[in-house]
Design a protein around this motif. Structure first.
Motif, mmCIF file in Angstrom:
data_model
loop_
_atom_site.group_PDB
_atom_site.id
_atom_site.type_symbol
_atom_site.label_atom_id
_atom_site.label_comp_id
_atom_site.label_asym_id
_atom_site.label_seq_id
_atom_site.Cartn_x
_atom_site.Cartn_y
_atom_site.Cartn_z
ATOM 1 N N ARG A 215 -17.845 -10.746 -19.358
ATOM 2 C CA ARG A 215 -18.909 -11.506 -18.697
ATOM 3 C C ARG A 215 -19.467 -10.805 -17.476
ATOM 4 O O ARG A 215 -20.665 -10.776 -17.256
ATOM 5 N N ASN A 216 -18.575 -10.280 -16.650
ATOM 6 C CA ASN A 216 -18.993 -9.684 -15.364
ATOM 7 C C ASN A 216 -18.393 -8.288 -15.234
ATOM 8 O O ASN A 216 -17.454 -8.075 -14.459
ATOM 9 N N PRO A 217 -18.913 -7.309 -15.998
ATOM 10 C CA PRO A 217 -18.247 -6.006 -16.081
ATOM 11 C C PRO A 217 -18.141 -5.262 -14.761
ATOM 12 O O PRO A 217 -17.216 -4.473 -14.571
ATOM 13 N N ARG A 218 -19.042 -5.521 -13.821
ATOM 14 C CA ARG A 218 -19.033 -4.772 -12.556
ATOM 15 C C ARG A 218 -18.248 -5.468 -11.451
ATOM 16 O O ARG A 218 -18.090 -4.904 -10.370
ATOM 17 N N SER A 219 -17.775 -6.675 -11.693
ATOM 18 C CA SER A 219 -17.029 -7.391 -10.659
ATOM 19 C C SER A 219 -15.728 -6.660 -10.327
ATOM 20 O O SER A 219 -15.025 -6.188 -11.219
ATOM 21 N N ILE A 220 -15.420 -6.600 -9.047
ATOM 22 C CA ILE A 220 -14.238 -5.891 -8.550
ATOM 23 C C ILE A 220 -13.168 -6.913 -8.178
ATOM 24 O O ILE A 220 -13.453 -7.894 -7.485
ATOM 25 N N ARG A 221 -11.938 -6.656 -8.634
ATOM 26 C CA ARG A 221 -10.851 -7.582 -8.347
ATOM 27 C C ARG A 221 -9.572 -6.825 -7.977
ATOM 28 O O ARG A 221 -9.343 -5.705 -8.453
ATOM 29 N N PRO A 222 -8.685 -7.469 -7.174
ATOM 30 C CA PRO A 222 -7.378 -6.868 -6.852
ATOM 31 C C PRO A 222 -6.353 -7.221 -7.931
ATOM 32 O O PRO A 222 -5.549 -8.139 -7.785
ATOM 33 N N TRP A 223 -6.355 -6.485 -9.036
ATOM 34 C CA TRP A 223 -5.463 -6.782 -10.161
ATOM 35 C C TRP A 223 -4.023 -6.426 -9.817
ATOM 36 O O TRP A 223 -3.758 -5.390 -9.206
ATOM 37 N N GLN A 224 -3.075 -7.259 -10.256
ATOM 38 C CA GLN A 224 -1.660 -6.972 -10.028
ATOM 39 C C GLN A 224 -0.828 -7.711 -11.066
ATOM 40 O O GLN A 224 -1.208 -8.791 -11.537
ATOM 41 N N HIS A 225 0.311 -7.119 -11.417
ATOM 42 C CA HIS A 225 1.210 -7.806 -12.345
ATOM 43 C C HIS A 225 1.802 -9.020 -11.664
ATOM 44 O O HIS A 225 2.112 -9.003 -10.478
ATOM 45 N N VAL A 226 1.995 -10.087 -12.435
ATOM 46 C CA VAL A 226 2.433 -11.365 -11.882
ATOM 47 C C VAL A 226 3.737 -11.246 -11.092
ATOM 48 O O VAL A 226 3.942 -11.963 -10.098
ATOM 49 N N LEU A 227 4.624 -10.343 -11.470
ATOM 50 C CA LEU A 227 5.903 -10.238 -10.777
ATOM 51 C C LEU A 227 5.750 -9.749 -9.341
ATOM 52 O O LEU A 227 6.597 -10.060 -8.490
ATOM 53 N N ASP A 228 4.695 -8.991 -9.049
ATOM 54 C CA ASP A 228 4.537 -8.493 -7.683
ATOM 55 C C ASP A 228 4.249 -9.606 -6.675
ATOM 56 O O ASP A 228 4.958 -9.714 -5.665
ATOM 57 N N SER A 303 4.156 -4.654 6.762
ATOM 58 C CA SER A 303 4.783 -4.347 8.051
ATOM 59 C C SER A 303 5.774 -5.426 8.487
ATOM 60 O O SER A 303 6.811 -5.117 9.071
ATOM 61 N N GLU A 304 5.472 -6.704 8.209
ATOM 62 C CA GLU A 304 6.315 -7.779 8.726
ATOM 63 C C GLU A 304 7.396 -8.236 7.745
ATOM 64 O O GLU A 304 8.449 -8.714 8.161
ATOM 65 N N LEU A 305 7.141 -8.107 6.451
ATOM 66 C CA LEU A 305 8.097 -8.574 5.440
ATOM 67 C C LEU A 305 8.753 -7.430 4.686
ATOM 68 O O LEU A 305 9.622 -7.650 3.848
ATOM 69 N N ASN A 306 8.310 -6.201 4.983
ATOM 70 C CA ASN A 306 8.801 -5.027 4.249
ATOM 71 C C ASN A 306 8.561 -5.187 2.749
ATOM 72 O O ASN A 306 9.369 -4.771 1.922
ATOM 73 N N TRP A 307 7.441 -5.804 2.410
ATOM 74 C CA TRP A 307 7.055 -6.022 1.014
ATOM 75 C C TRP A 307 5.978 -5.022 0.617
ATOM 76 O O TRP A 307 5.102 -4.692 1.424
ATOM 77 N N ALA A 308 6.037 -4.572 -0.604
ATOM 78 C CA ALA A 308 4.986 -3.716 -1.157
ATOM 79 C C ALA A 308 4.964 -3.928 -2.662
ATOM 80 O O ALA A 308 5.989 -4.254 -3.273
ATOM 81 N N PRO A 309 3.801 -3.772 -3.294
ATOM 82 C CA PRO A 309 3.748 -3.901 -4.752
ATOM 83 C C PRO A 309 4.583 -2.829 -5.429
ATOM 84 O O PRO A 309 4.689 -1.701 -4.933
ATOM 85 N N VAL A 310 5.179 -3.186 -6.554
ATOM 86 C CA VAL A 310 6.072 -2.282 -7.286
ATOM 87 C C VAL A 310 5.330 -1.563 -8.403
ATOM 88 O O VAL A 310 5.444 -0.349 -8.555
ATOM 89 N N TRP A 311 4.564 -2.308 -9.198
ATOM 90 C CA TRP A 311 3.883 -1.722 -10.358
ATOM 91 C C TRP A 311 2.418 -1.473 -10.052
ATOM 92 O O TRP A 311 1.691 -2.392 -9.670
ATOM 93 N N ARG A 312 1.984 -0.220 -10.226
ATOM 94 C CA ARG A 312 0.596 0.148 -10.036
ATOM 95 C C ARG A 312 -0.258 -0.377 -11.193
ATOM 96 O O ARG A 312 0.241 -0.903 -12.188
ATOM 97 N N PHE A 313 -1.564 -0.219 -11.083
ATOM 98 C CA PHE A 313 -2.505 -0.786 -12.049
ATOM 99 C C PHE A 313 -2.191 -0.388 -13.483
ATOM 100 O O PHE A 313 -2.085 -1.248 -14.370
ATOM 101 N N ASP A 314 -2.016 0.906 -13.731
ATOM 102 C CA ASP A 314 -1.783 1.368 -15.105
ATOM 103 C C ASP A 314 -0.504 0.778 -15.687
ATOM 104 O O ASP A 314 -0.461 0.400 -16.868
#
Length: 348
Positions: A215-228, A303-314
């Motif tokens: 529907r919206n091919p050019r829309s930009i989104r912050p995709w992430q796996h649900v576990l992150d 910085s405050e929770l020492n959290w970072a995403p684990v799985w990259r987009f691919d």
């Protein structure tokens, strides 16, 4: 396991896509999990596939029913609440704006007031969305102190949920009631069958041999796996529950790395690398408004929770498509889901 072992945890919305993954994650970490939600929609939903009816305590009720919710919260007497119950679809919110606001805003009011009356220590993580920000379609990632807003009823109701949470925290918060909010990006993963959502629509098309409609091919989104983001919610809950520092009782973004913000078209092409098919441009200039660009700054959580995403987009795409293909070919959803959780926990 650590913190979560034998913790009494209430998950609202446990029959939904994210709620089912979260319940499975908590069970694996040793928590005693209870759930409050509407009955699951459809026949392919993840809740049944994970056999959660037999593995946790669940109650079907509508969070718009304040009295019923109050009784169930008192019965569960949770240590930690993760509030995911919501009307979460943008296009559905246009069809039923009143129901959307009643569930997302007043449902949250009912929950927080039930927790206020418990008179025992409880930590509440209220889950909202990346769409709570007043979207200017600019290039920079939204930070937690940016202005709240929302064009469509769903986005605006979630911004209002942030205000409700802040009001309850300031008015009734303290040692007995700790409240923080979590704003996640666009989550993907196996077992999502919602209507008018990109990945489920893609999988339905591929399963039936039809072209993918974008529907919206050019829309930009912050995709992430649900576990992150789910791992982010649990990390935040631990910090809020254990700390006397009220600073942690605030809003946190949980999104992908800045380099992992891609277009709808990019996501569709990435899926087709793992499940070949055709793509069709179904964009409509006259369609309902949806944000053209969204991205989240995760500096505060890092910085405050020492959290970072684990799985990259691919990798998030590969894990998601792998889940759907395995289950479509007859695999049991429970071991497939557990295998992905095990891989995620090993990588974090």
């Amino acid at each position: 396991m650590g913190f979560w072992e034998n913790k009494n945890v209430l998950v609202t919305g446990h029959t939904g896509f994210k709620g089912a993954w979260l319940s499975e994650l908590l069970i694996g970490r040793g928590a005693a999990v209870s759930g409050i939600a509407l009955p699951p929609e459809g026949t392919d939903e993840l809740y049944s596939g994970l056999q959660l009816t037999q593995r946790m305590t669940g109650t079907f009720l509508d969070i718009r029913d304040a009295s019923a919710l109050d009784r169930e919260v008192a019965k569960v007497a949770p240590d930690v609440v993760l509030h995911l119950a919501a009307q979460s679809l943008v296009r559905r919110s246009y069809r039923d704006p009143v129901g959307n606001w009643a569930t997302n805003v007043m449902g949250t009011v009912h929950l927080l007031d039930a927790l206020r009356r418990l008179e025992r220590p409880v930590t509440a993580i209220i889950v909202t969305t990346d769409k709570v920000y007043e979207n200017h379609e600019w290039a920079h990632a939204y930070r937690e102190n940016d202005m709240l807003g929302g064009h469509d009823p769903y986005s605006a109701s979630k911004a209002a949920t942030e205000l409700v949470s802040a009001s309850w925290r300031r008015s009734f918060g303290g040692q007995n009631l700790k409240i923080a909010t979590a704003r996640a990006g666009n989550v993907i993963g196996g077992g999502d069958w919602a209507e008018d959502r990109l990945v489920p629509d893609i999988i339905r098309a591929l399963k039936s041999g039809k072209p993918i409609s974008v529907r919206n091919p050019r829309s930009i989104r912050p995709w992430q796996h649900v576990l992150d983001p789910l791992n982010g919610y649990l990390t935040l809950a631990e910090q809020v529950h254990l700390s006397d520092n009220e600073h942690f009782q605030s809003a946190y973004n949980f999104g992908p790395e800045p380099a992992d913000v891609f277009s709808v078209n990019d996501l569709a092409e990435a899926v087709l690398k793992h499940w070949p098919g055709q793509r069709a441009d179904a964009s409509d200039p006259g369609s309902l408004h949806e944000a053209g660009r969204l991205s989240l700054s995760i500096d505060k959580a890092r910085s405050e929770l020492n959290w970072a995403p684990v799985w990259r987009f691919d990798e998030a795409i590969e894990k998601t498509v792998h889940w759907y293909r395995q289950v479509s070919e007859g695999a049991d959803p429970l071991p497939v889901t557990r295998d992905q959780i095990t891989a995620f926990e090993a990588a974090r």
